[in-house]
Motif scaffolding. Structure first.
Motif, short mmCIF file in Angstrom:
data_model
loop_
_atom_site.label_atom_id
_atom_site.label_comp_id
_atom_site.label_asym_id
_atom_site.label_seq_id
_atom_site.Cartn_x
_atom_site.Cartn_y
_atom_site.Cartn_z
N LYS A 183 -53.30 -35.88 -47.41
CA LYS A 183 -54.56 -36.00 -48.13
C LYS A 183 -55.66 -35.38 -47.28
O LYS A 183 -55.69 -35.56 -46.06
CB LYS A 183 -54.90 -37.46 -48.41
CG LYS A 183 -53.97 -38.13 -49.42
CD LYS A 183 -54.44 -39.55 -49.70
CE LYS A 183 -53.55 -40.23 -50.74
NZ LYS A 183 -54.02 -41.60 -51.04
N SER A 224 -57.07 -29.09 -52.89
CA SER A 224 -56.80 -30.48 -52.55
C SER A 224 -55.47 -30.95 -53.14
O SER A 224 -54.66 -31.59 -52.47
CB SER A 224 -57.94 -31.37 -53.07
OG SER A 224 -57.70 -32.73 -52.80
N ARG A 225 -55.24 -30.61 -54.41
CA ARG A 225 -53.98 -30.99 -55.05
C ARG A 225 -52.80 -30.28 -54.39
O ARG A 225 -51.71 -30.85 -54.26
CB ARG A 225 -54.02 -30.64 -56.54
CG ARG A 225 -54.95 -31.51 -57.36
CD ARG A 225 -54.78 -31.17 -58.83
NE ARG A 225 -55.68 -31.91 -59.68
CZ ARG A 225 -55.64 -31.89 -61.02
NH1 ARG A 225 -54.72 -31.15 -61.63
NH2 ARG A 225 -56.48 -32.58 -61.73
N SER A 243 -58.60 -36.31 -47.04
CA SER A 243 -59.37 -37.38 -46.40
C SER A 243 -58.74 -37.84 -45.10
O SER A 243 -59.37 -38.54 -44.31
CB SER A 243 -59.52 -38.56 -47.35
OG SER A 243 -58.24 -39.07 -47.73
N SER A 249 -51.79 -31.94 -51.24
CA SER A 249 -51.08 -33.20 -51.51
C SER A 249 -49.58 -32.97 -51.69
O SER A 249 -48.79 -33.91 -51.51
CB SER A 249 -51.67 -33.88 -52.75
OG SER A 249 -51.30 -33.20 -53.95
#
Length: 284
Positions: A115, A106-107, A117, A110
């Motif tokens: 993201k 996830s990081r 999401s 980014s």
């Protein structure tokens, strides 16, 4: 300098000569002024239980875990519900297990300015330990159910186990890992889709070049979790100009999360990225 008080860290796996983890963690130890050294432990599965015992008794800080032992180590270390482990660290009386795969992923994404999401549909290639960790993240941490999660896999043995990560409220759709299936799943899809190459095939000499045509017309994002030995899909993604990255950002973010477990702090992303760039081990 290694001395009488130097503590030991490492990475546990098989066939791990390509790993950049010693570079990252030894650089972090230097930056953070930790008296520790990080080394590779390339060993057969029969020695793992004895290794865990001996490493504890010698005062080891902890280890990362990579292929093919993520699931096996998960079964050897008590006190957790993970089906895939890539980090262990000292608890009060025994080893504690963790996985930094999902949060590191996830990081890493980014770093593309994106993201997780923001995606409504996830397509994953391969169903090994990295896939399981990402599925677990999507089930527990994403905050909302995506429209669809698709896993392309060659071996259906893990389907039920990976479906159970979602507690019955949502289930991934499992399909055969073929070029025709990939074309059907991503052909012409837009920017709310992300394709994630989680398999170890490139590290085993399979470029996945026969799958590249499936990206024609695809406008979503692509992430290849391997590094140093990339799939042909990454080059294809770069050539068609879609948001894409290799496994380096995820690797660095995983390393930083592991350091938090071991030391309670981590080196910065930029410091570790610069270390990889200086090494010349991979071109980034």
């Amino acid at each position: 300098m290694v001395g009488g008080k130097t503590k030991l860290l490492g990475i546990l796996g098989k066939g791990i000569g390509h790993t950049l983890s010693p570079l990252l963690h030894n650089e972090a130890a230097k930056i953070l002024k930790k008296d520790a050294i990080y080394v590779p432990f390339d060993m057969p599965p029969a020695g793992l239980q004895a290794f865990l015992k001996a490493f504890w008794e010698m005062g080891g800080i902890g280890c990362n875990v990579t292929l093919p032992y993520k699931s096996l180590l998960a079964s050897m270390i008590p006190g957790h519900t993970l089906i895939s482990v890539n980090t262990f660290y000292r608890g009060e009386e025994t080893w504690r297990a963790a996985s930094t795969d999902a949060a590191g992923f996830s990081r890493g994404v980014s770093r593309l300015g994106l993201k997780l999401s923001g995606f409504n549909r996830f397509v994953l290639l391969g169903n090994g330990g990295a896939c399981a960790s990402i599925l677990s993240y999507l089930a527990k941490e994403l905050g909302q159910s995506p429209d669809e999660i698709v896993v392309l896999r060659r071996n259906p043995a893990r389907d039920i186990e990976q479906s159970n990560l979602f507690g019955g409220q949502f289930s991934p759709r499992f399909v055969p890992f073929t070029k025709e299936s990939l074309k059907q799943e991503i052909g012409g899809r837009g920017g709310d889709n992300i394709l994630i190459q989680t398999s170890s095939a490139p590290l085993q000499g399979a470029s996945l070049s026969e799958y590249c045509y499936a990206l024609d017309g695809y406008r979503g994002a692509f992430v290849d979790l391997t590094y140093g030995c990339y799939s042909a899909l990454l080059e294809k993604a770069e050539s068609i100009g879609i948001p894409c990255q290799d496994g380096i950002p995820m690797l660095i973010e995983q390393a930083r999360l592991s350091q938090e477990y071991w030391w309670g702090e981590s080196a910065s992303y930029d410091q570790l990225y610069e270390a990889v760039a200086r090494s010349g081990v991979v071109s980034i």
